[in-house]
Design a protein around this motif. Structure first.
Motif, PDB file in Angstrom:
ATOM      1  N   MET A  65       0.845  -1.179   0.000  1.00 34.59           N
ATOM      2  CA  MET A  65       0.000   0.000   0.000  1.00 34.59           C
ATOM      3  C   MET A  65       0.889   1.240   0.000  1.00 34.59           C
ATOM      4  N   ALA A  66       0.487   2.221  -0.775  1.00 37.02           N
ATOM      5  CA  ALA A  66       1.234   3.470  -0.850  1.00 37.02           C
ATOM      6  C   ALA A  66       1.026   4.280   0.430  1.00 37.02           C
ATOM      7  N   VAL A  67       1.759   5.341   0.538  1.00 41.42           N
ATOM      8  CA  VAL A  67       1.698   6.208   1.705  1.00 41.42           C
ATOM      9  C   VAL A  67       0.347   6.904   1.772  1.00 41.42           C
ATOM     10  N   LEU A  68      -0.213   6.989   2.976  1.00 43.80           N
ATOM     11  CA  LEU A  68      -1.460   7.711   3.178  1.00 43.80           C
ATOM     12  C   LEU A  68      -1.199   9.197   3.035  1.00 43.80           C
ATOM     13  N   ARG A  69      -2.178   9.895   2.507  1.00 43.35           N
ATOM     14  CA  ARG A  69      -2.091  11.343   2.347  1.00 43.35           C
ATOM     15  C   ARG A  69      -3.334  11.945   2.976  1.00 43.35           C
ATOM     16  N   THR A  70      -3.195  13.105   3.597  1.00 42.49           N
ATOM     17  CA  THR A  70      -4.328  13.770   4.219  1.00 42.49           C
ATOM     18  C   THR A  70      -4.402  15.208   3.735  1.00 42.49           C
ATOM     19  N   ALA A  71      -5.621  15.667   3.479  1.00 44.14           N
ATOM     20  CA  ALA A  71      -5.842  17.049   3.066  1.00 44.14           C
ATOM     21  C   ALA A  71      -6.963  17.635   3.916  1.00 44.14           C
ATOM     22  N   GLU A  72      -6.885  18.930   4.183  1.00 44.49           N
ATOM     23  CA  GLU A  72      -7.948  19.645   4.879  1.00 44.49           C
ATOM     24  C   GLU A  72      -8.842  20.326   3.853  1.00 44.49           C
ATOM     25  N   LEU A  73     -10.139  20.248   4.087  1.00 45.68           N
ATOM     26  CA  LEU A  73     -11.125  20.851   3.204  1.00 45.68           C
ATOM     27  C   LEU A  73     -12.012  21.755   4.054  1.00 45.68           C
ATOM     28  N   PRO A  74     -11.626  23.025   4.223  1.00 42.38           N
ATOM     29  CA  PRO A  74     -12.329  23.915   5.157  1.00 42.38           C
ATOM     30  C   PRO A  74     -13.772  24.240   4.765  1.00 42.38           C
ATOM     31  N   GLN A  75     -14.055  24.336   3.474  1.00 38.47           N
ATOM     32  CA  GLN A  75     -15.386  24.724   3.013  1.00 38.47           C
ATOM     33  C   GLN A  75     -15.973  23.625   2.130  1.00 38.47           C
ATOM     34  N   GLU A  76     -17.289  23.629   1.982  1.00 39.40           N
ATOM     35  CA  GLU A  76     -17.925  22.684   1.065  1.00 39.40           C
ATOM     36  C   GLU A  76     -17.353  22.841  -0.342  1.00 39.40           C
ATOM     37  N   SER A  77     -17.063  24.067  -0.734  1.00 36.78           N
ATOM     38  CA  SER A  77     -16.492  24.306  -2.059  1.00 36.78           C
ATOM     39  C   SER A  77     -15.133  23.617  -2.218  1.00 36.78           C
ATOM     40  N   ASP A  78     -14.383  23.490  -1.128  1.00 37.18           N
ATOM     41  CA  ASP A  78     -13.098  22.776  -1.180  1.00 37.18           C
ATOM     42  C   ASP A  78     -13.317  21.285  -1.412  1.00 37.18           C
ATOM     43  N   THR A  79     -14.361  20.739  -0.795  1.00 34.07           N
ATOM     44  CA  THR A  79     -14.695  19.324  -0.992  1.00 34.07           C
ATOM     45  C   THR A  79     -15.110  19.094  -2.440  1.00 34.07           C
ATOM     46  N   LEU A  80     -15.941  19.986  -2.983  1.00 35.07           N
ATOM     47  CA  LEU A  80     -16.338  19.883  -4.385  1.00 35.07           C
ATOM     48  C   LEU A  80     -15.124  19.962  -5.313  1.00 35.07           C
ATOM     49  N   GLU A  81     -14.213  20.882  -5.036  1.00 35.30           N
ATOM     50  CA  GLU A  81     -13.026  21.055  -5.873  1.00 35.30           C
ATOM     51  C   GLU A  81     -12.107  19.839  -5.793  1.00 35.30           C
ATOM     52  N   PHE A  82     -11.923  19.289  -4.604  1.00 30.97           N
ATOM     53  CA  PHE A  82     -11.125  18.077  -4.459  1.00 30.97           C
ATOM     54  C   PHE A  82     -11.735  16.964  -5.315  1.00 30.97           C
ATOM     55  N   GLY A  83     -13.054  16.803  -5.210  1.00 32.31           N
ATOM     56  CA  GLY A  83     -13.738  15.796  -6.016  1.00 32.31           C
ATOM     57  C   GLY A  83     -13.599  16.059  -7.503  1.00 32.31           C
ATOM     58  N   ARG A  84     -13.705  17.332  -7.906  1.00 27.16           N
ATOM     59  CA  ARG A  84     -13.569  17.683  -9.313  1.00 27.16           C
ATOM     60  C   ARG A  84     -12.193  17.282  -9.846  1.00 27.16           C
ATOM     61  N   ARG A  85     -11.155  17.560  -9.071  1.00 21.95           N
ATOM     62  CA  ARG A  85      -9.796  17.188  -9.500  1.00 21.95           C
ATOM     63  C   ARG A  85      -9.644  15.673  -9.588  1.00 21.95           C
ATOM     64  N   LEU A  86     -10.255  14.957  -8.642  1.00 19.49           N
ATOM     65  CA  LEU A  86     -10.208  13.498  -8.695  1.00 19.49           C
ATOM     66  C   LEU A  86     -10.967  12.991  -9.915  1.00 19.49           C
ATOM     67  N   GLY A  87     -12.164  13.506 -10.137  1.00 21.40           N
ATOM     68  CA  GLY A  87     -12.961  13.084 -11.286  1.00 21.40           C
ATOM     69  C   GLY A  87     -12.242  13.285 -12.602  1.00 21.40           C
ATOM     70  N   ALA A  88     -11.435  14.332 -12.688  1.00 20.00           N
ATOM     71  CA  ALA A  88     -10.704  14.628 -13.921  1.00 20.00           C
ATOM     72  C   ALA A  88      -9.643  13.578 -14.242  1.00 20.00           C
ATOM     73  N   VAL A  89      -9.182  12.820 -13.250  1.00 29.80           N
ATOM     74  CA  VAL A  89      -8.150  11.802 -13.506  1.00 29.80           C
ATOM     75  C   VAL A  89      -8.697  10.378 -13.462  1.00 29.80           C
ATOM     76  N   LEU A  90      -9.998  10.226 -13.200  1.00 29.75           N
ATOM     77  CA  LEU A  90     -10.575   8.882 -13.173  1.00 29.75           C
ATOM     78  C   LEU A  90     -10.753   8.352 -14.585  1.00 29.75           C
ATOM     79  N   ARG A  91     -10.709   7.038 -14.688  1.00 30.48           N
ATOM     80  CA  ARG A  91     -10.911   6.376 -15.970  1.00 30.48           C
ATOM     81  C   ARG A  91     -11.720   5.101 -15.751  1.00 30.48           C
ATOM     82  N   ALA A  92     -12.194   4.547 -16.828  1.00 32.02           N
ATOM     83  CA  ALA A  92     -12.960   3.303 -16.739  1.00 32.02           C
ATOM     84  C   ALA A  92     -12.131   2.259 -15.999  1.00 32.02           C
ATOM     85  N   GLY A  93     -12.760   1.544 -15.106  1.00 35.07           N
ATOM     86  CA  GLY A  93     -12.084   0.518 -14.319  1.00 35.07           C
ATOM     87  C   GLY A  93     -11.686   0.981 -12.932  1.00 35.07           C
ATOM     88  N   ASP A  94     -11.789   2.292 -12.678  1.00 41.61           N
ATOM     89  CA  ASP A  94     -11.420   2.804 -11.353  1.00 41.61           C
ATOM     90  C   ASP A  94     -12.534   2.561 -10.348  1.00 41.61           C
TER      91      ASP A  94
END
Length: 158
Positions: free
Chosen positions: A1-30
C-alpha cells in the motif's frame, strides 16, 4: 500500500473542488470507496467527482435507489456509477448489482463500501472523510494497488 495522504477541506467548495480534480483523472475501471459518518461530505465529494468527469445534471445520494448511472455530457470519458452500499446486507447483494461488470466501462464510486466493495477490483482508492468540530473536513487518501500513485500526484500534489 502506498503512503497515506491527508488534506484539509475547510469549506464545502473545497470538498467539491477536491472531487472535481479526482474526477478529472478517473478512468474506466477505477473503483473509489468513500468512508465517513453521516454528514461527513461523501455525497458532496461524489458531486465534485461527477463534475470533474463532465457529468451534468443533479448528483444526489443514491441511498434509496442503491445505484445511479451518470453519463458525461460530451459522451467522451467513462460513465460514473454512484453507489450507496449503506442499505446492502452483504456481499451477495453487492454481487447482485454487477458492479464488476460496470468497471469495464465506468468509474465506480461507492459510499459506505468498505468491507464490501474492495474485492471488485485489483486496485481501489479509499477516501476517508472526517468532519472536525470546527466543521473542517479532513480527507485521508489511501491508494490500494499500483495504478494510483502518479494520478494522486496530479490530484493534490501529495
Amino acid at each position: 500500500m502506498a503512503v497515506l495522504r491527508t488534506a484539509e477541506l475547510p469549506q464545502e467548495s473545497d470538498t467539491l473542488e477536491f472531487g472535481r480534480r479526482l474526477g478529472a483523472v478517473l478512468r474506466a475501471g477505477d473503483l473509489v470507496l468513500l468512508d465517513g459518518p453521516l454528514g461527513a461530505g461523501k455525497t458532496v465529494l461524489a458531486r465534485g467527482i461527477a463534475a470533474g468527469m463532465g457529468v451534468t445534471g443533479r448528483v444526489t445520494s443514491p441511498t434509496f435507489v442503491i445505484a445511479r448511472v451518470h453519463r458525461p455530457e460530451s459522451g467522451d470519458g467513462p460513465v460514473l456509477v454512484h453507489v450507496d452500499a449503506y442499505r446492502l446486507g452483504g456481499l451477495d447483494e453487492i454481487d447482485d448489482l454487477d458492479l464488476d461488470t460496470d468497471l469495464t466501462e465506468a468509474a465506480v464510486v461507492v459510499e459506505w463500501g468498505e468491507g464490501l466493495a474492495e474485492r471488485l477490483a485489483d486496485s481501489h482508492l479509499m477516501l476517508r472523510i472526517r468532519r472536525r468540530p470546527d466543521d473542517v473536513r479532513e480527507i485521508t487518501v489511501e491508494p490500494h494497488g499500483e495504478t494510483w500513485d502518479a494520478r494522486l500526484a496530479e490530484l493534490v500534489g501529495l
